[in-house]
Write a protein that holds these residues in place. Structure first.
Motif, PDB file in Angstrom:
ATOM      1  N   ILE A 390       8.428   4.054   8.818  1.00 42.53           N
ATOM      2  CA  ILE A 390       8.161   3.186   7.480  1.00 42.53           C
ATOM      3  C   ILE A 390       7.295   3.598   6.534  1.00 42.53           C
ATOM      4  N   ILE A 391       6.152   3.721   7.047  1.00 39.54           N
ATOM      5  CA  ILE A 391       4.940   4.010   6.272  1.00 39.54           C
ATOM      6  C   ILE A 391       5.071   5.488   5.600  1.00 39.54           C
ATOM      7  N   SER A 392       5.601   6.266   6.689  1.00 37.72           N
ATOM      8  CA  SER A 392       5.890   7.848   6.252  1.00 37.72           C
ATOM      9  C   SER A 392       6.887   7.799   4.959  1.00 37.72           C
ATOM     10  N   ASN A 393       7.987   7.226   5.149  1.00 41.79           N
ATOM     11  CA  ASN A 393       9.119   7.113   4.127  1.00 41.79           C
ATOM     12  C   ASN A 393       8.452   6.600   2.858  1.00 41.79           C
ATOM     13  N   LEU A 394       7.928   5.554   2.770  1.00 35.34           N
ATOM     14  CA  LEU A 394       7.351   5.012   1.640  1.00 35.34           C
ATOM     15  C   LEU A 394       6.207   6.096   0.998  1.00 35.34           C
ATOM     16  N   LEU A 395       5.529   6.667   1.776  1.00 32.24           N
ATOM     17  CA  LEU A 395       4.453   7.518   1.026  1.00 32.24           C
ATOM     18  C   LEU A 395       5.153   8.737   0.574  1.00 32.24           C
ATOM     19  N   ASP A 396       6.209   9.212   1.235  1.00 35.85           N
ATOM     20  CA  ASP A 396       7.069  10.379   0.911  1.00 35.85           C
ATOM     21  C   ASP A 396       7.802  10.131  -0.351  1.00 35.85           C
ATOM     22  N   ASN A 397       8.412   8.961  -0.668  1.00 37.90           N
ATOM     23  CA  ASN A 397       9.113   8.714  -1.760  1.00 37.90           C
ATOM     24  C   ASN A 397       7.836   8.503  -2.963  1.00 37.90           C
ATOM     25  N   ALA A 398       6.971   7.861  -2.508  1.00 34.86           N
ATOM     26  CA  ALA A 398       5.729   7.947  -3.752  1.00 34.86           C
ATOM     27  C   ALA A 398       5.422   9.164  -4.382  1.00 34.86           C
ATOM     28  N   ILE A 399       5.425  10.178  -3.447  1.00 30.28           N
ATOM     29  CA  ILE A 399       5.040  11.592  -3.920  1.00 30.28           C
ATOM     30  C   ILE A 399       6.179  11.989  -4.391  1.00 30.28           C
ATOM     31  N   LYS A 400       7.372  12.025  -3.723  1.00 32.21           N
ATOM     32  CA  LYS A 400       8.764  12.766  -4.453  1.00 32.21           C
ATOM     33  C   LYS A 400       9.024  12.230  -5.769  1.00 32.21           C
ATOM     34  N   TYR A 401       8.969  10.890  -6.189  1.00 31.05           N
ATOM     35  CA  TYR A 401       9.253  10.530  -7.312  1.00 31.05           C
ATOM     36  C   TYR A 401       8.361  10.420  -8.421  1.00 31.05           C
ATOM     37  N   CYS A 402       7.095  11.335  -8.333  1.00 33.80           N
ATOM     38  CA  CYS A 402       6.201  11.253  -9.528  1.00 33.80           C
ATOM     39  C   CYS A 402       6.444  12.757 -10.262  1.00 33.80           C
ATOM     40  N   LYS A 403       6.412  12.576 -11.371  1.00 28.70           N
ATOM     41  CA  LYS A 403       6.719  13.713 -12.304  1.00 28.70           C
ATOM     42  C   LYS A 403       5.327  14.341 -12.448  1.00 28.70           C
ATOM     43  N   ASP A 404       4.578  13.928 -12.929  1.00 27.61           N
ATOM     44  CA  ASP A 404       3.147  14.556 -13.003  1.00 27.61           C
ATOM     45  C   ASP A 404       2.292  14.715 -11.688  1.00 27.61           C
ATOM     46  N   SER A 405       0.796  14.585 -11.882  1.00 24.65           N
ATOM     47  CA  SER A 405       0.150  14.517 -10.970  1.00 24.65           C
ATOM     48  C   SER A 405       0.032  13.347 -10.208  1.00 24.65           C
ATOM     49  N   PRO A 406       0.388  13.101  -8.815  1.00 26.54           N
ATOM     50  CA  PRO A 406       0.464  11.595  -8.350  1.00 26.54           C
ATOM     51  C   PRO A 406      -0.696  10.975  -8.007  1.00 26.54           C
ATOM     52  N   GLU A 407      -0.519   9.884  -8.218  1.00 23.22           N
ATOM     53  CA  GLU A 407      -1.950   8.882  -8.020  1.00 23.22           C
ATOM     54  C   GLU A 407      -1.308   7.997  -7.101  1.00 23.22           C
ATOM     55  N   ILE A 408      -1.623   8.151  -5.949  1.00 25.50           N
ATOM     56  CA  ILE A 408      -1.064   7.298  -4.868  1.00 25.50           C
ATOM     57  C   ILE A 408      -2.207   6.392  -4.001  1.00 25.50           C
ATOM     58  N   SER A 409      -1.779   5.284  -3.818  1.00 23.63           N
ATOM     59  CA  SER A 409      -2.750   4.184  -3.181  1.00 23.63           C
ATOM     60  C   SER A 409      -2.161   3.497  -2.086  1.00 23.63           C
ATOM     61  N   ILE A 410      -2.811   3.483  -0.978  1.00 22.41           N
ATOM     62  CA  ILE A 410      -2.204   3.034   0.167  1.00 22.41           C
ATOM     63  C   ILE A 410      -3.400   1.474   0.423  1.00 22.41           C
ATOM     64  N   SER A 411      -3.020   0.272   0.898  1.00 18.40           N
ATOM     65  CA  SER A 411      -4.234  -0.605   1.258  1.00 18.40           C
ATOM     66  C   SER A 411      -3.554  -1.617   2.078  1.00 18.40           C
ATOM     67  N   THR A 412      -4.066  -2.398   2.693  1.00 19.96           N
ATOM     68  CA  THR A 412      -3.832  -3.284   3.364  1.00 19.96           C
ATOM     69  C   THR A 412      -4.609  -4.716   3.399  1.00 19.96           C
ATOM     70  N   ARG A 413      -4.039  -5.855   3.571  1.00 21.12           N
ATOM     71  CA  ARG A 413      -4.618  -7.216   3.629  1.00 21.12           C
ATOM     72  C   ARG A 413      -3.894  -8.064   4.566  1.00 21.12           C
ATOM     73  N   ASN A 414      -4.890  -9.124   5.035  1.00 18.58           N
ATOM     74  CA  ASN A 414      -4.201 -10.248   5.767  1.00 18.58           C
ATOM     75  C   ASN A 414      -3.580 -11.201   5.091  1.00 18.58           C
ATOM     76  N   LYS A 415      -2.603 -11.677   5.516  1.00 14.96           N
ATOM     77  CA  LYS A 415      -1.678 -12.896   4.738  1.00 14.96           C
ATOM     78  C   LYS A 415      -0.874 -13.591   5.661  1.00 14.96           C
ATOM     79  N   ASP A 416      -1.171 -14.864   5.667  1.00 12.69           N
ATOM     80  CA  ASP A 416      -0.241 -15.805   6.651  1.00 12.69           C
ATOM     81  C   ASP A 416       0.097 -15.466   7.949  1.00 12.69           C
ATOM     82  N   LYS A 417      -1.061 -15.170   8.568  1.00 10.06           N
ATOM     83  CA  LYS A 417      -0.771 -14.657  10.030  1.00 10.06           C
ATOM     84  C   LYS A 417      -0.074 -13.263  10.295  1.00 10.06           C
TER      85      LYS A 417
END
Length: 494
Positions: A390-417
């Motif tokens: 699922i992480i690979s799919n989301l990163l792959d889509n983020a790259i594929k659907y960029c017309k120009d130079s891609p600016e991709i950010s991945i982050s994590t945080r804790n929320k509600d256990k």
């Protein structure tokens, strides 16, 4: 089915349902009107019986008193004697008036007077008719004597509501009622406790002692039923009809919804088949061309050439195998045959293992990859392969659907256990309408001028199903031409 025929069926169905509802409304209106008429006739009959009973009781009282009578006619003067009562009807020709009086127990009472050409002329006709009849003048005398008596002197007012209730029940009406008796249309002689609470309610009226002389007090009985409206409604038929009609409307709406949904899915599937054919055709054609070059004796087959052709065949075979496995994997998962191999895994570790490959792709397009792994707890109970996918799919889509130079950010945080994985891009974005369908199978976002995006429309559907299987959530927030943000929530290990 052609969309034109779907709309035609929808319109016909809506008209039919509207017609059915209209027929039912007309039927209940007719039935209600008929029931109201029957109710009115029954009430009128019961009140007639009340009036008859009161008159009969008064006549019985006359008989029990044993009234006798004699009479005499005098020019300009008529006199009628009944027991100790004397009724005089004197006509004053000089002043063109008549005087009616009663002498009873040494008391002289003037009942009325008026013009001979006015109302008292009617009484003269009644008086003369009585004189010409069989001679039962005692009854006539008592009518004259009772003409201006109060209702309480002629009727037991305490027993009046009991009498009304009895006659109503005898005619099958068991509703609570309110009553009143109005005298000469001016004042109320008697009324039930709650009679004046509903002044606007329809009332049933009957004159008491309708055979009194014309100048006698006009006592009008008024009756109404507070619960009449509820009684008129046929609940035994109304509720089943309402429920059945509602079910029919809901089923029809659901059927129309399914038809349009299936039409849309059919279009999506057709697009998927066309896209899949193209995706399969490209590597197959490449492999076929490479094999023909190996078989072509006119082409010089050096070791470097053979290695190059072998690499092409190997790469295209892997590409073809990946596409086939992706389709098969989605089919298996959709049929709920996939078994998750749950174990404690570190989300940060998975992300760090995946990032190098995607970073290379981003940098090849002169872009940047950012990571902000801020979650203090990242261990979850999950299937490592599927979480990686699922992480690979989301990163792959983020790259594929960029017309120009891609600016991709991945982050994590804790929320509600749990842990939230956010992937943000600066791509073409997704419209509000498409965001509702983006997790459906085979659905692909319209890419506008970006023509190098390949796929089957299964990636995000796969992401949604994997996240749901892990009791998580996936959401998208996107603006056209500005980029998208996907967030995946997965519960932490307990």
């Amino acid at each position: 089915m052609n969309q034109k025929y779907i709309w035609l069926v929808t319109i016909v169905l809506c008209i039919s349902l509207f017609g059915l509802i209209l027929v039912q409304i007309k039927y209940y209106q007719s039935a209600s009107k008929l029931k109201e008429e029957q109710f009115s006739l029954t009430v009128s009959k019961a009140l007639d019986q009340v009036v008859s009973k009161l008159e009969h009781d008064e006549e019985m009282q006359m008989i029990l008193k044993g009234n006798g009578s004699n009479h005499s006619n005098i020019a300009g003067h008529s006199e009628l004697a009944s027991g100790s009562s004397t009724i005089s009807f004197t006509m004053d020709q000089k002043h063109d008036k008549a005087i009616l009086s009663i002498s009873h127990e040494n008391k002289n009472i003037n009942i009325d007077e008026g013009s001979l050409n006015g109302g008292l002329t009617k009484f003269q006709e009644q008086f003369n008719k009585a004189l010409a009849s069989s001679g039962n003048y005692g009854e006539f005398a008592n009518k004259l004597k009772n003409a201006n008596l109060k209702l309480s002197e002629r009727v037991d007012l305490k027993s009046l509501p009991t009498l009304i209730e009895q006659k109503l029940r005898d005619n099958g009406i068991k509703l609570n009622f309110e009553y009143a008796v109005k005298v000469n249309g001016i004042k109320f002689e008697t009324a039930s406790k709650n009679y004046f609470r509903n002044p606007s309610v329809e009332k049933y009226t009957k004159p008491l002692f309708p055979n009194d002389l014309y100048f006698a007090r006009k006592n009008i009985l008024h009756v109404y039923f507070p619960g009449q409206q509820k009684h008129m409604i046929q609940y035994t038929m109304l509720f089943p009809s309402f429920i059945l009609t509602l079910i029919l409307i809901l089923c029809s709406a659901f059927t129309i919804f399914i038809i349009f949904r299936q039409k849309k899915l059919s279009k999506i599937k057709n697009d998927f088949i066309n896209n899949m054919t193209h995706e399969f055709k490209t590597p197959i054609s490449t492999i076929s061309l490479a094999s023909q070059m190996l078989k072509d004796n006119s082409v010089e087959t050096t070791q470097s050439f053979i290695d190059h052709i072998a690499k092409i065949i190997n790469d295209e075979s892997k590409r073809l195998t990946y596409q086939v496995e992706k389709v098969l994997q989605m089919a298996v998962f959709n049929e709920a045959r996939m078994k998750l191999k749950l174990k404690p895994i570190s989300v940060h570790k998975i992300i760090q293992n995946l990032l190098p490959n995607f970073t290379i792709r981003v940098e090849d397009r002169n872009g940047n990859m950012y990571q902000n792994l801020d979650a203090s707890q990242d261990v979850i109970m999950a299937d490592e392969v599927h979480v990686s996918n699922i992480i690979s799919n989301l990163l792959d889509n983020a790259i594929k659907y960029c017309k120009d130079s891609p600016e991709i950010s991945i982050s994590t945080r804790n929320k509600d256990k749990g842990i939230v994985i956010s992937i943000t891009d600066n791509g073409i974005g997704i419209s509000k309408e498409d965001q509702k369908m983006v997790f459906e199978r085979f659905f692909r976002v319209h890419t506008g001028n970006v023509h190098n995006v390949k796929g089957f429309g299964l990636g995000l559907s796969y992401v949604k199903k994997v996240v749901d299987a892990h009791n998580g959530e996936v959401n998208v927030d996107s603006v056209l031409e500005k980029g998208s943000k996907f967030e995946v929530y997965l519960p932490l290990k307990k």
